[in-house]
Design a protein around this motif. Structure first.
Motif, PDB file in Angstrom:
ATOM      1  N   GLY A  76       0.812  -1.213   0.000  1.00 24.02           N
ATOM      2  CA  GLY A  76       0.000   0.000   0.000  1.00 24.02           C
ATOM      3  C   GLY A  76       0.846   1.263   0.000  1.00 24.02           C
ATOM      4  N   GLU A  77       1.926   1.247   0.760  1.00 24.58           N
ATOM      5  CA  GLU A  77       2.819   2.409   0.805  1.00 24.58           C
ATOM      6  C   GLU A  77       3.514   2.619  -0.529  1.00 24.58           C
ATOM      7  OE1 GLU A  77       3.975   2.254   5.559  1.00 24.58           O
ATOM      8  OE2 GLU A  77       5.168   1.116   4.106  1.00 24.58           O
ATOM      9  N   LEU A  78       3.959   1.533  -1.134  1.00 23.72           N
ATOM     10  CA  LEU A  78       4.612   1.620  -2.439  1.00 23.72           C
ATOM     11  C   LEU A  78       3.635   2.155  -3.487  1.00 23.72           C
ATOM     12  CD1 LEU A  78       7.023   1.111  -4.286  1.00 23.72           C
ATOM     13  CD2 LEU A  78       6.228  -1.247  -4.549  1.00 23.72           C
ATOM     14  N   CYS A  79       2.427   1.634  -3.457  1.00 19.88           N
ATOM     15  CA  CYS A  79       1.404   2.097  -4.398  1.00 19.88           C
ATOM     16  C   CYS A  79       1.102   3.581  -4.162  1.00 19.88           C
ATOM     17  CB  CYS A  79       0.143   1.250  -4.232  1.00 19.88           C
ATOM     18  SG  CYS A  79      -1.104   1.559  -5.470  1.00 19.88           S
ATOM     19  N   GLY A  80       1.000   3.970  -2.904  1.00 20.31           N
ATOM     20  CA  GLY A  80       0.753   5.375  -2.570  1.00 20.31           C
ATOM     21  C   GLY A  80       1.856   6.287  -3.080  1.00 20.31           C
ATOM     22  N   ARG A  81       3.116   5.833  -2.967  1.00 19.23           N
ATOM     23  CA  ARG A  81       4.230   6.640  -3.490  1.00 19.23           C
ATOM     24  C   ARG A  81       4.154   6.760  -5.004  1.00 19.23           C
ATOM     25  NH1 ARG A  81       9.438   5.790  -3.063  1.00 19.23           N
ATOM     26  NH2 ARG A  81       9.326   3.531  -3.011  1.00 19.23           N
ATOM     27  N   LYS A  82       3.784   5.679  -5.686  1.00 15.74           N
ATOM     28  CA  LYS A  82       3.656   5.720  -7.147  1.00 15.74           C
ATOM     29  C   LYS A  82       2.536   6.671  -7.559  1.00 15.74           C
ATOM     30  CE  LYS A  82       5.388   1.072  -8.162  1.00 15.74           C
ATOM     31  NZ  LYS A  82       5.013  -0.266  -8.664  1.00 15.74           N
ATOM     32  N   ILE A  83       1.423   6.606  -6.851  1.00 16.72           N
ATOM     33  CA  ILE A  83       0.304   7.505  -7.146  1.00 16.72           C
ATOM     34  C   ILE A  83       0.739   8.957  -6.952  1.00 16.72           C
ATOM     35  CG2 ILE A  83      -1.969   8.267  -6.314  1.00 16.72           C
ATOM     36  CD1 ILE A  83      -2.588   5.267  -5.777  1.00 16.72           C
ATOM     37  N   ALA A  84       1.435   9.236  -5.853  1.00 20.47           N
ATOM     38  CA  ALA A  84       1.892  10.605  -5.576  1.00 20.47           C
ATOM     39  C   ALA A  84       2.859  11.089  -6.657  1.00 20.47           C
ATOM     40  CB  ALA A  84       2.550  10.675  -4.200  1.00 20.47           C
ATOM     41  N   ALA A  85       3.749  10.221  -7.095  1.00 16.81           N
ATOM     42  CA  ALA A  85       4.713  10.613  -8.133  1.00 16.81           C
ATOM     43  C   ALA A  85       4.000  10.893  -9.455  1.00 16.81           C
ATOM     44  CB  ALA A  85       5.766   9.519  -8.323  1.00 16.81           C
ATOM     45  N   LEU A  86       3.035  10.046  -9.812  1.00 20.96           N
ATOM     46  CA  LEU A  86       2.297  10.261 -11.058  1.00 20.96           C
ATOM     47  C   LEU A  86       1.427  11.508 -10.973  1.00 20.96           C
ATOM     48  CD1 LEU A  86       1.434   6.554 -11.859  1.00 20.96           C
ATOM     49  CD2 LEU A  86       2.791   8.090 -13.306  1.00 20.96           C
ATOM     50  N   ALA A 112      -9.664  -7.769   2.810  1.00 28.98           N
ATOM     51  CA  ALA A 112      -9.466  -6.587   3.646  1.00 28.98           C
ATOM     52  C   ALA A 112      -9.627  -5.333   2.790  1.00 28.98           C
ATOM     53  CB  ALA A 112      -8.072  -6.614   4.266  1.00 28.98           C
ATOM     54  N   PRO A 113     -10.246  -4.296   3.335  1.00 26.21           N
ATOM     55  CA  PRO A 113     -10.388  -3.063   2.558  1.00 26.21           C
ATOM     56  C   PRO A 113      -9.023  -2.416   2.329  1.00 26.21           C
ATOM     57  CG  PRO A 113     -11.125  -2.722   4.810  1.00 26.21           C
ATOM     58  CD  PRO A 113     -10.810  -4.185   4.674  1.00 26.21           C
ATOM     59  N   PRO A 114      -8.913  -1.645   1.247  1.00 23.98           N
ATOM     60  CA  PRO A 114      -7.642  -0.946   0.992  1.00 23.98           C
ATOM     61  C   PRO A 114      -7.346   0.048   2.119  1.00 23.98           C
ATOM     62  CG  PRO A 114      -9.111  -0.814  -0.909  1.00 23.98           C
ATOM     63  CD  PRO A 114      -9.901  -1.392   0.216  1.00 23.98           C
ATOM     64  N   PRO A 115      -6.075   0.350   2.351  1.00 24.96           N
ATOM     65  CA  PRO A 115      -5.717   1.329   3.393  1.00 24.96           C
ATOM     66  C   PRO A 115      -6.361   2.688   3.121  1.00 24.96           C
ATOM     67  CG  PRO A 115      -3.757   0.229   2.544  1.00 24.96           C
ATOM     68  CD  PRO A 115      -4.894  -0.187   1.675  1.00 24.96           C
ATOM     69  N   ARG A 116      -6.841   3.322   4.154  1.00 26.48           N
ATOM     70  CA  ARG A 116      -7.532   4.622   4.044  1.00 26.48           C
ATOM     71  C   ARG A 116      -6.645   5.669   3.358  1.00 26.48           C
ATOM     72  NH1 ARG A 116     -11.776   7.335   3.320  1.00 26.48           N
ATOM     73  NH2 ARG A 116     -12.033   9.267   4.468  1.00 26.48           N
ATOM     74  N   GLU A 117      -5.360   5.707   3.697  1.00 22.58           N
ATOM     75  CA  GLU A 117      -4.456   6.696   3.101  1.00 22.58           C
ATOM     76  C   GLU A 117      -4.370   6.507   1.584  1.00 22.58           C
ATOM     77  OE1 GLU A 117      -3.260   4.464   5.528  1.00 22.58           O
ATOM     78  OE2 GLU A 117      -3.908   5.808   7.124  1.00 22.58           O
ATOM     79  N   LEU A 118      -4.389   5.259   1.152  1.00 16.88           N
ATOM     80  CA  LEU A 118      -4.326   4.966  -0.279  1.00 16.88           C
ATOM     81  C   LEU A 118      -5.604   5.432  -0.971  1.00 16.88           C
ATOM     82  CD1 LEU A 118      -2.638   3.697  -2.509  1.00 16.88           C
ATOM     83  CD2 LEU A 118      -3.635   1.485  -1.923  1.00 16.88           C
ATOM     84  N   LEU A 119      -6.738   5.226  -0.313  1.00 13.61           N
ATOM     85  CA  LEU A 119      -8.008   5.675  -0.889  1.00 13.61           C
ATOM     86  C   LEU A 119      -8.070   7.205  -0.964  1.00 13.61           C
ATOM     87  CD1 LEU A 119     -10.523   3.204   0.764  1.00 13.61           C
ATOM     88  CD2 LEU A 119      -9.627   3.163  -1.568  1.00 13.61           C
ATOM     89  N   LEU A 120      -7.563   7.887   0.050  1.00 14.46           N
ATOM     90  CA  LEU A 120      -7.569   9.355   0.031  1.00 14.46           C
ATOM     91  C   LEU A 120      -6.667   9.889  -1.088  1.00 14.46           C
ATOM     92  CD1 LEU A 120      -7.464  10.150   3.862  1.00 14.46           C
ATOM     93  CD2 LEU A 120      -9.430  10.254   2.312  1.00 14.46           C
ATOM     94  N   ALA A 121      -5.491   9.301  -1.233  1.00 13.82           N
ATOM     95  CA  ALA A 121      -4.583   9.714  -2.312  1.00 13.82           C
ATOM     96  C   ALA A 121      -5.224   9.413  -3.664  1.00 13.82           C
ATOM     97  CB  ALA A 121      -3.242   8.997  -2.182  1.00 13.82           C
ATOM     98  N   GLY A 122      -5.877   8.270  -3.753  1.00 15.60           N
ATOM     99  CA  GLY A 122      -6.542   7.894  -4.993  1.00 15.60           C
ATOM    100  C   GLY A 122      -7.674   8.844  -5.337  1.00 15.60           C
ATOM    101  N   ALA A 181      -2.631  11.568 -19.153  1.00 19.40           N
ATOM    102  CA  ALA A 181      -1.952  10.268 -19.185  1.00 19.40           C
ATOM    103  C   ALA A 181      -1.372   9.924 -17.806  1.00 19.40           C
ATOM    104  CB  ALA A 181      -0.857  10.269 -20.245  1.00 19.40           C
ATOM    105  N   ALA A 182      -0.760  10.888 -17.145  1.00 17.92           N
ATOM    106  CA  ALA A 182      -0.175  10.635 -15.821  1.00 17.92           C
ATOM    107  C   ALA A 182      -1.262  10.363 -14.789  1.00 17.92           C
ATOM    108  CB  ALA A 182       0.688  11.822 -15.387  1.00 17.92           C
ATOM    109  N   TYR A 183      -2.327  11.180 -14.808  1.00 21.97           N
ATOM    110  CA  TYR A 183      -3.423  10.967 -13.864  1.00 21.97           C
ATOM    111  C   TYR A 183      -4.108   9.621 -14.120  1.00 21.97           C
ATOM    112  CZ  TYR A 183      -3.171  16.017 -12.790  1.00 21.97           C
ATOM    113  OH  TYR A 183      -2.777  17.272 -12.419  1.00 21.97           O
ATOM    114  N   THR A 184      -4.245   9.251 -15.387  1.00 22.35           N
ATOM    115  CA  THR A 184      -4.867   7.968 -15.730  1.00 22.35           C
ATOM    116  C   THR A 184      -4.018   6.811 -15.214  1.00 22.35           C
ATOM    117  OG1 THR A 184      -5.944   8.920 -17.678  1.00 22.35           O
ATOM    118  CG2 THR A 184      -5.693   6.523 -17.640  1.00 22.35           C
ATOM    119  N   ALA A 185      -2.708   6.899 -15.403  1.00 23.06           N
ATOM    120  CA  ALA A 185      -1.814   5.855 -14.897  1.00 23.06           C
ATOM    121  C   ALA A 185      -1.930   5.750 -13.374  1.00 23.06           C
ATOM    122  CB  ALA A 185      -0.371   6.142 -15.306  1.00 23.06           C
ATOM    123  N   ALA A 186      -2.008   6.883 -12.700  1.00 21.60           N
ATOM    124  CA  ALA A 186      -2.177   6.870 -11.247  1.00 21.60           C
ATOM    125  C   ALA A 186      -3.530   6.276 -10.868  1.00 21.60           C
ATOM    126  CB  ALA A 186      -2.046   8.279 -10.682  1.00 21.60           C
TER     127      ALA A 186
END
Length: 190
Positions: free
Chosen positions: A9-19, A60-70, A36-41
């Motif tokens: 989840g943390e790795l995914c969150g970092r990728k989303i933030a970078a994109l 298990a539900p996705p982490p709340r922080e990941l959902l907020l970033a998403g 394109a970047a937002y779509t990839a994220a």
């Protein structure tokens, strides 16, 4: 010596933030690259379980922080599609409709990730209003703008006024759709 282990989840969150950062940097000059970047994220954002779905898969539900970033990046994607739709040539109805539909999808996923993200509701409603008027769409737009107004603590006065005007326009469009609906043959109203 302790080694910090990064969760998926943390790795995914970092990728989303970078994109998202890539999209934000590109947006002023290259809307296509930003989309394109937002779509990839957005593709990295897990879809939360539907609360109306009676089937529970036990995951298990996705982490709340990941959902907020998403939700944040998906709202930006919806915003970029709305802007692209508005910038598209008026004669290119296919492109205009495509951007509006993609904005609706991104906005709806944003609100599913974070129901308190007013921008997701806002861009969902705006994009729906850009589509051909139909009663179910108008109902969705009304619901989206009502959700924005319900989150008024997050809005400044100008945004509140915009939301009220948008809600009024959606309600008028819904009423017009109902008024224009032909009555079935042989129907007698008492």
């Amino acid at each position: 010596m302790s080694v910090a282990v990064e969760t998926a989840g943390e790795l995914c969150g970092r990728k989303i933030a970078a994109l998202r950062a890539t999209g934000d940097a590109a947006l002023p000059t290259d809307r296509g690259a930003a989309i394109a970047a937002y779509t990839a994220a957005g593709r990295l954002v897990p879809t939360p379980a539907d609360p109306d779905d009676s089937e529970d898969d036990g995951a298990a539900p996705p982490p709340r922080e990941l959902l907020l970033a998403g939700a944040s990046v998906l709202a930006r994607l919806a915003e970029a599609h709305v802007a692209a739709r508005n910038a598209a040539d008026a004669d290119d109805q296919t492109a205009r409709r495509s951007h509006a539909m993609r904005a609706v999808a991104a906005g709806q996923k944003a609100t599913r990730c974070d129901p308190l993200n007013w921008r997701g509701h806002w861009y969902t409603g705006l994009a729906i209003m850009m589509l051909q008027p139909k009663i179910p769409r108008s109902k969705q737009a009304v619901a989206a703008f009502e959700a924005v107004i319900a989150l008024d603590a997050e809005l400044d006065d100008a945004q509140k006024a915009d939301a009220r005007r948008a809600l009024e326009a959606a309600q008028q469009r819904l009423q017009k759709g109902r008024d224009d609906l032909p009555m079935p043959e042989g129907c007698v109203l008492c």
